[in-house]
Structures are given as structure tokens and as C-alpha cells.
Design a protein around this motif. Structure first.
Motif, PDB file in Angstrom:
ATOM      1  N   ALA A 135       0.827  -1.211   0.000  1.00 24.37           N
ATOM      2  CA  ALA A 135       0.000   0.000   0.000  1.00 24.37           C
ATOM      3  C   ALA A 135       0.861   1.261   0.000  1.00 24.37           C
ATOM      4  N   LEU A 136       2.084   1.163   0.555  1.00 28.99           N
ATOM      5  CA  LEU A 136       2.997   2.309   0.585  1.00 28.99           C
ATOM      6  C   LEU A 136       3.817   2.425  -0.697  1.00 28.99           C
ATOM      7  N   GLY A 137       3.655   1.475  -1.603  1.00 29.96           N
ATOM      8  CA  GLY A 137       4.349   1.556  -2.884  1.00 29.96           C
ATOM      9  C   GLY A 137       5.527   0.626  -3.060  1.00 29.96           C
ATOM     10  N   THR A 138       5.788  -0.239  -2.087  1.00 28.65           N
ATOM     11  CA  THR A 138       6.889  -1.209  -2.202  1.00 28.65           C
ATOM     12  C   THR A 138       6.300  -2.566  -2.556  1.00 28.65           C
ATOM     13  N   GLU A 139       6.427  -2.931  -3.818  1.00 29.66           N
ATOM     14  CA  GLU A 139       5.819  -4.173  -4.283  1.00 29.66           C
ATOM     15  C   GLU A 139       6.890  -5.256  -4.392  1.00 29.66           C
ATOM     16  N   LEU A 140       6.543  -6.434  -3.897  1.00 29.63           N
ATOM     17  CA  LEU A 140       7.425  -7.586  -3.986  1.00 29.63           C
ATOM     18  C   LEU A 140       6.791  -8.628  -4.910  1.00 29.63           C
ATOM     19  N   PRO A 141       7.596  -9.296  -5.717  1.00 29.40           N
ATOM     20  CA  PRO A 141       7.062 -10.309  -6.648  1.00 29.40           C
ATOM     21  C   PRO A 141       6.696 -11.602  -5.934  1.00 29.40           C
ATOM     22  N   LEU A 142       5.576 -11.573  -5.223  1.00 26.86           N
ATOM     23  CA  LEU A 142       5.167 -12.740  -4.446  1.00 26.86           C
ATOM     24  C   LEU A 142       4.435 -13.780  -5.282  1.00 26.86           C
ATOM     25  N   LEU A 143       3.650 -13.314  -6.239  1.00 21.97           N
ATOM     26  CA  LEU A 143       2.792 -14.212  -7.009  1.00 21.97           C
ATOM     27  C   LEU A 143       3.435 -14.574  -8.336  1.00 21.97           C
ATOM     28  N   GLY A 144       3.377 -15.853  -8.658  1.00 22.14           N
ATOM     29  CA  GLY A 144       3.965 -16.334  -9.894  1.00 22.14           C
ATOM     30  C   GLY A 144       4.523 -17.729  -9.714  1.00 22.14           C
ATOM     31  N   PRO A 145       5.321 -18.191 -10.671  1.00 18.65           N
ATOM     32  CA  PRO A 145       5.914 -19.527 -10.538  1.00 18.65           C
ATOM     33  C   PRO A 145       6.803 -19.671  -9.315  1.00 18.65           C
ATOM     34  N   GLN A 146       7.311 -18.544  -8.781  1.00 24.03           N
ATOM     35  CA  GLN A 146       8.202 -18.581  -7.639  1.00 24.03           C
ATOM     36  C   GLN A 146       7.474 -18.643  -6.299  1.00 24.03           C
TER      37      GLN A 146
END
Length: 275
Positions: A135-146
Motif C-alpha cells: 500500500a505504501l508503494g513497495t511491491e514484492l514479486p510474491l505471485l507467480g511460478p516462484q
């Protein structure tokens, strides 16, 4: 050991800890304030001061807040793992651990249930932090093949730090000793790791002794496992170090809570002391 009875006990302990946590609204808030301050203030202030070179697991330049986000997730897991140690000491002083450990189940299974409950709470708090960070603008690549790799890394880190807290609870005699003990564990473990800066920067800056400590710090490997998992990269030996530390800490804690063979504070209280 009756399997059905053992599973019921495991679920009952996890459910008790989760329900107790849900009723303590301030506990979640306090768990999130610390890493969010680092993310919103520290990362913003040093965004243009520290240059993060293109280095594994990254394929391009990244903002500093994205770099430290896995370390801040590790901070959430670390502090909750240590707080579980405080809860164990409190339960022991109140006599609750005596009742729990006299259940007709192997003592190691009871301790494993407590460890699983700690890990579940750690993961809930980590998820809450990730959502607020997003929500603060720091996105982590959580969703996907990983995603399975990320879950494995988070669970492994939560269990390892929970096992460390369990081991520390063996030696902490009174609640008054908790703060001092934690200061000698939490802060060195966190700051002498790759949570806030890459390992190569420590070596480049000439802080060789810090570099060596960070290199062998199990918390470093927990953070790196999570960091590499987010980008689907090979974490190297990090999973082996984390799982090995988990097994060692849990084995020593189970030994310490065994009144026949244990060591540390529990064995020095005598039969009249709390379990």
C-alpha cells in the motif's frame, strides 16, 4: 503415540496461540510499526545515498526500499520468534508450561506444536507487513511460478527463528532478564546480516570482521533465501544453513526442556520449580 491425539494437541496449541494473538490488537500494531518505520523513513532517507549495483538475484537496478523489504520481513519473523521466547518464560513462571508438558504426549511433540504456533503467528504478521508495504508503494514479486519457493523460504525462516527463541527460553530464568538477553541476540543478528546492505558492500568498505560474522550469520541465510526465492533464483546453501540451524536449535531446546537430561536454568531449579 496416538496420531489422532497428537494432531488434536497440535491444532489446539496453534489455535490457542492464534486466538490469543487476534485478541491483542496492539501486538500486531507494534509488530508492524518497527519495520514500517524503517521502510517509510530509513529507506526514503537513504534511497539516493546507497547505490545498489546490479547483483544476484537482481537483473536490473532496484530502489533501496525494494532491496531491504525481504530483510524487513525477516525482522518481523525475528522479533516474533524472540517474543515467543518471552511467552514461554511467562507461561513457565505462571505454571502453564508444567501442565502442558505433563500431557500424555512426547515432550518434543509439545515443543514442536509451540514452535508451529510461533511460526504461524510470524507468517501472519509478515503477510500483514507485506500488504501494508504494498500500500505504501513497495511491491514484492510474491505471485507467480516462484510462489512455492517464497512460501518455503518464509516458513523455513519462521521455524528457524522460532526454534532459536525456544532455545533461548531454556536459559532465561526470569522475565526481568528477557530484555538484556534479547539485546545480545536480536540487534547483532539483524545488523550483522544482509538485511540492510549487500554482503559485498561490507567487504568493500573494509569491515572484514563484520563481513565474516554476516557471512556465517544464519539470519543472513534466511534473508538471502527469501530474497532469491522472490526472483526465482537459486539460493545456494542458504536453505541448508536455515534448516540445519532449525534442527540444531530445536534438538537443543528439546534436550533443555527434558528434566532428566536437560541443561541450563531448567535443570537448576530442582523439583519444586516450574516446569
Amino acid at each position: 503415540m496416538n496420531v489422532r491425539h497428537a494432531v488434536q494437541a497440535l491444532w489446539a496449541i496453534i489455535r490457542r496461540e492464534v486466538l490469543k494473538f487476534i485478541r491483542q490488537y496492539g501486538r500486531l500494531a507494534s509488530a508492524l510499526v518497527r519495520p514500517l518505520l524503517w521502510l517509510a523513513v530509513f529507506a526514503a532517507g537513504f534511497r539516493n545515498v546507497f547505490g545498489i549495483a546490479v547483483n544476484e538475484p537482481y537483473d536490473t537496478y532496484i530502489p533501496y526500499d525494494v532491496y531491504i523489504a525481504p530483510g524487513l520481513v525477516g525482522m518481523v519473523l525475528l522479533f516474533n520468534g524472540m517474543q515467543s521466547s518471552l511467552a514461554m518464560v511467562y507461561d513457565r513462571e505462571m505454571g502453564l508450561m508444567r501442565l502442558l508438558l505433563t500431557a500424555p504426549l512426547p515432550r518434543w511433540w509439545i515443543l514442536l506444536a509451540k514452535l508451529c504456533a510461533t511460526a504461524a503467528l510470524s507468517l501472519l504478521q509478515a503477510l500483514a507487513f507485506v500488504l501494508v508495504a504494498w500500500a505504501l508503494g513497495t511491491e514484492l514479486p510474491l505471485l507467480g511460478p516462484q510462489t512455492p519457493m517464497v512460501l518455503a523460504a518464509a516458513v523455513g525462516a519462521a521455524l528457524m527463528l522460532g526454534a532459536l527463541g525456544l532455545l533461548l527460553s531454556v536459559h532465561i530464568k526470569q522475565l526481568e532478564n528477557f530484555a538484556g538477553t534479547m539485546n545480545f541476540v536480536i540487534f547483532p543478528m539483524y545488523f550483522m546480516s544482509t538485511a540492510l546492505y549487500p554482503l559485498w558492500k561490507l567487504e568493500e568498505s573494509g569491515a572484514e570482521w563484520v563481513w565474516w560474522i554476516a557471512r556465517f550469520n544464519p539470519f543472513t541465510h534466511a534473508v538471502e533465501w527469501l530474497r532469491f526465492a522472490l526472483y526465482g533464483k537459486d539460493p545456494g546453501i542458504a536453505p541448508l544453513v536455515v534448516l540445519g540451524t532449525l534442527a540444531l536449535c530445536f534438538a537443543l531446546a528439546a534436550w533443555g526442556y527434558d528434566p532428566q537430561r536437560g541443561f541450563g536454568a531448567l535443570t537448576k531449579r530442582g523439583p519444586g520449580g516450574p516446569a
